[in-house]
Structures are given as C-alpha cells and as structure tokens.
Design a protein around this motif. Sequence first.
Motif, mmCIF file in Angstrom:
data_model
loop_
_atom_site.group_PDB
_atom_site.id
_atom_site.type_symbol
_atom_site.label_atom_id
_atom_site.label_comp_id
_atom_site.label_asym_id
_atom_site.label_seq_id
_atom_site.Cartn_x
_atom_site.Cartn_y
_atom_site.Cartn_z
ATOM 1 N N GLN A 141 17.894 15.021 21.572
ATOM 2 C CA GLN A 141 18.453 14.307 22.205
ATOM 3 C C GLN A 141 19.810 13.628 22.627
ATOM 4 O O GLN A 141 20.427 13.798 24.419
ATOM 5 N N ALA A 142 21.068 14.759 22.083
ATOM 6 C CA ALA A 142 22.107 15.374 22.777
ATOM 7 C C ALA A 142 21.506 16.209 23.730
ATOM 8 O O ALA A 142 22.584 16.154 24.934
ATOM 9 N N ARG A 143 21.387 16.779 24.444
ATOM 10 C CA ARG A 143 21.314 18.010 25.340
ATOM 11 C C ARG A 143 20.326 17.090 26.473
ATOM 12 O O ARG A 143 20.795 17.049 28.051
ATOM 13 N N GLY A 144 19.518 16.135 25.958
ATOM 14 C CA GLY A 144 19.085 15.082 27.490
ATOM 15 C C GLY A 144 19.811 13.976 27.687
ATOM 16 O O GLY A 144 19.971 13.766 28.786
ATOM 17 N N ARG A 145 21.070 13.833 26.578
ATOM 18 C CA ARG A 145 22.245 12.829 26.954
ATOM 19 C C ARG A 145 23.031 13.814 27.945
ATOM 20 O O ARG A 145 23.679 13.389 29.157
ATOM 21 N N GLY A 154 25.176 14.650 39.980
ATOM 22 C CA GLY A 154 24.656 15.399 41.298
ATOM 23 C C GLY A 154 23.604 16.316 41.216
ATOM 24 O O GLY A 154 23.505 17.364 42.052
ATOM 25 N N PHE A 155 22.938 17.181 40.083
ATOM 26 C CA PHE A 155 22.726 18.067 39.424
ATOM 27 C C PHE A 155 20.792 18.288 39.959
ATOM 28 O O PHE A 155 20.619 19.346 39.888
ATOM 29 N N ALA A 156 20.799 17.282 39.475
ATOM 30 C CA ALA A 156 19.402 17.288 39.472
ATOM 31 C C ALA A 156 18.536 17.869 38.795
ATOM 32 O O ALA A 156 17.567 19.188 39.300
ATOM 33 N N PRO A 157 19.435 17.833 37.277
ATOM 34 C CA PRO A 157 18.118 18.927 36.153
ATOM 35 C C PRO A 157 16.808 18.656 36.008
ATOM 36 O O PRO A 157 16.239 17.922 36.188
ATOM 37 N N GLU A 158 16.248 20.164 35.347
ATOM 38 C CA GLU A 158 15.257 20.067 35.530
ATOM 39 C C GLU A 158 14.488 20.705 34.764
ATOM 40 O O GLU A 158 14.960 21.872 33.929
ATOM 41 N N ALA A 159 14.834 20.464 33.305
ATOM 42 C CA ALA A 159 13.777 20.965 32.211
ATOM 43 C C ALA A 159 12.899 20.843 31.376
ATOM 44 O O ALA A 159 12.229 20.086 31.696
ATOM 45 N N ASP A 160 12.595 21.995 30.390
ATOM 46 C CA ASP A 160 11.316 22.004 29.589
ATOM 47 C C ASP A 160 11.301 21.138 29.077
ATOM 48 O O ASP A 160 12.574 20.023 28.687
ATOM 49 N N ALA A 161 10.613 21.133 27.852
ATOM 50 C CA ALA A 161 10.540 19.518 27.311
ATOM 51 C C ALA A 161 11.601 20.029 25.774
ATOM 52 O O ALA A 161 11.474 18.897 25.865
ATOM 53 N N GLN A 162 12.264 20.822 25.532
ATOM 54 C CA GLN A 162 13.286 20.779 24.646
ATOM 55 C C GLN A 162 14.282 20.691 24.725
ATOM 56 O O GLN A 162 15.248 20.980 24.466
ATOM 57 N N ALA A 163 14.473 20.779 26.468
ATOM 58 C CA ALA A 163 16.339 20.742 27.184
ATOM 59 C C ALA A 163 17.074 21.886 26.889
ATOM 60 O O ALA A 163 17.558 21.794 26.676
ATOM 61 N N ARG A 164 15.921 22.938 26.809
ATOM 62 C CA ARG A 164 16.504 24.516 26.194
ATOM 63 C C ARG A 164 17.257 24.683 27.951
ATOM 64 O O ARG A 164 17.493 25.592 28.019
ATOM 65 N N ARG A 165 15.889 24.589 28.516
ATOM 66 C CA ARG A 165 15.549 25.741 29.854
ATOM 67 C C ARG A 165 15.726 24.688 30.940
ATOM 68 O O ARG A 165 14.253 24.088 31.301
ATOM 69 N N VAL A 166 16.713 25.220 31.652
ATOM 70 C CA VAL A 166 16.832 24.293 32.748
ATOM 71 C C VAL A 166 17.350 24.873 33.461
ATOM 72 O O VAL A 166 18.400 25.300 34.392
ATOM 73 N N ARG A 167 16.928 23.996 34.812
ATOM 74 C CA ARG A 167 17.470 23.998 36.314
ATOM 75 C C ARG A 167 17.941 23.547 37.454
ATOM 76 O O ARG A 167 18.261 22.555 36.910
ATOM 77 N N LEU A 168 19.280 24.026 37.919
ATOM 78 C CA LEU A 168 19.469 23.174 38.606
ATOM 79 C C LEU A 168 19.822 23.173 39.892
ATOM 80 O O LEU A 168 20.260 24.217 40.692
ATOM 81 N N PRO A 169 18.552 22.758 40.692
ATOM 82 C CA PRO A 169 18.699 22.673 42.343
ATOM 83 C C PRO A 169 19.475 22.317 43.380
ATOM 84 O O PRO A 169 18.996 22.300 44.682
ATOM 85 N N ARG A 170 20.062 21.267 42.075
ATOM 86 C CA ARG A 170 21.251 21.429 43.690
ATOM 87 C C ARG A 170 22.889 21.174 43.270
ATOM 88 O O ARG A 170 22.954 21.075 42.059
ATOM 89 N N CYS A 171 23.844 20.916 43.600
ATOM 90 C CA CYS A 171 24.655 20.970 43.275
ATOM 91 C C CYS A 171 25.807 20.360 44.307
ATOM 92 O O CYS A 171 26.138 20.710 45.731
ATOM 93 N N PRO A 172 26.786 19.403 43.959
ATOM 94 C CA PRO A 172 27.760 18.498 45.077
ATOM 95 C C PRO A 172 28.541 19.548 45.494
ATOM 96 O O PRO A 172 28.970 18.869 46.658
#
Length: 242
Positions: A141-145, A154-172
């Motif tokens: 939950q903390a990672r989700g927050r 503005g990073f538009a994060p895309e995470a796996d099911a456990q919110a451990r591996r995250v893509r950041l396809p946007r950067c302000p």
Amino acid sequence: MTVENSGPFPGSGARRVPLSRQRAAVLQYLRGQSGPVTATALAQVCALHVNTVREHLDALVEDGLAARERSAPAGRGRPAWRYRARPPQESPARQYAGLAAVLAARIARTSADPRADALAAGEDWGHVLTTGQEPSADPRQARGRLLDLLGEIGFAPEADAQARRVRLPRCPFVETAREHPGVVCGVHEGLARAALAALSENPQEIELLPFAEPGACRLHLDTGTEAGGRPRPGGGEPGEAS
C-alpha cells in the motif's frame, strides 16, 4: 554530460488523480496519431470497444490532456467528434521547466558534489509533499501511495502487480534531465526515497535507473525483500543472478 533521445517523454504533471493503465494506453495511442481522430478510428488502433474508448477520451478532455473538435460536415447528421492529444507544453506545470533548468545548471556548475546535493534537494521535496500523511503498515500500500504521488507530479508510473518494478514513461523535466541527468534524476531519486520512507512503516530500498530503456526510466522499489517480506539474497528479483 548529456543524454541523447531515450528515456521518458515530457510529462504534464497536471492531473491530481493518476491515469488507469487502460486510459493511459488510450492517451499513448492518441499521442501517436498524426492528427485529430474519431473515437471509432482510435478504437480500431487500440483494439477496444468504441464506447470504452469514447469514455476514456471524454475523461482525457475533462482532465485537459486531450482536445475535442467537430469534424467537417459531410452529408446528413451531426459531424463526429475528433480528438487530439494536447502537447505537454500546454500544461501549467511546464511553466516550471525553465526554473528547473536554471537550478539544475547552477547545482551542476557550483556544487562540489552535484549528485549529493541533488539527492538532498529531492529528499526535502519528498518531505514537503508527504507532510502530515500517516505511514502505511502494508508495504504494498505504501508503494502504491508513492506511485500515486509520482502520478500527480507527472511521471505516469506503470507498475507490476506488487508495485515493485515501475516504468516511468513521462518526466515533467525531461529536457533538463537529459542535459543534467546526475542532478535532475538525483532530485527525483531523493524525492522517491524520502516520500516512501514517510509513507511506509517498514524501510524499503529504492533504485532509480534513469533512461533505462527507449521511452522510459525504471524505478525499482522494495529491492531488498521477497514477496513474503523475507530478505532477498543479493537484493535482486527472485530468479535473478546476484
């Protein structure tokens, strides 16, 4: 040191609620079109039902991420709506890009240890953004927050099911990050570290990999534990070599 064309795209930072995975995908497809398109045409590209695409498009218009206009009249009936993605430059958050560039250049030019100063600045930013928030006992939950917070920026994060591996396809501030990656990316890493420390009752390690792939940076969260909370040998993913 500068970074060539790789990593994330400019981020708007205008949303206060992160995009769902499907809505973010619709926006990504819309940004890939050469001009305004109808919901029907975009539905074919996205392989989604036209009503689903239209719902996402209307929400994107409301959020200021897309614009809607009428097609030219052609025969009977009301002309269809056409949609286009708004460029990041139309977002109010882009007004701060110039200031970020000036501050990053100054740190890079005058600091004896630019990365350390950038991390410290990011940590201060993270503390400000999480002031008054109660930490979560659930690490997931903390990672989700944290991802919600990064989405707001503005990073538009895309995470796996456990919110451990995250893509950041946007950067302000991607243009400045390419010119001063050690500074800007250090600020972002410090922000993530301080914010997650404030949002989680349990310490969680963080690793930011700037410009890790074409179109995105990578953020690894909770790198020192397995899914069950046990220490992970070598700090890697299960199945990975240490």
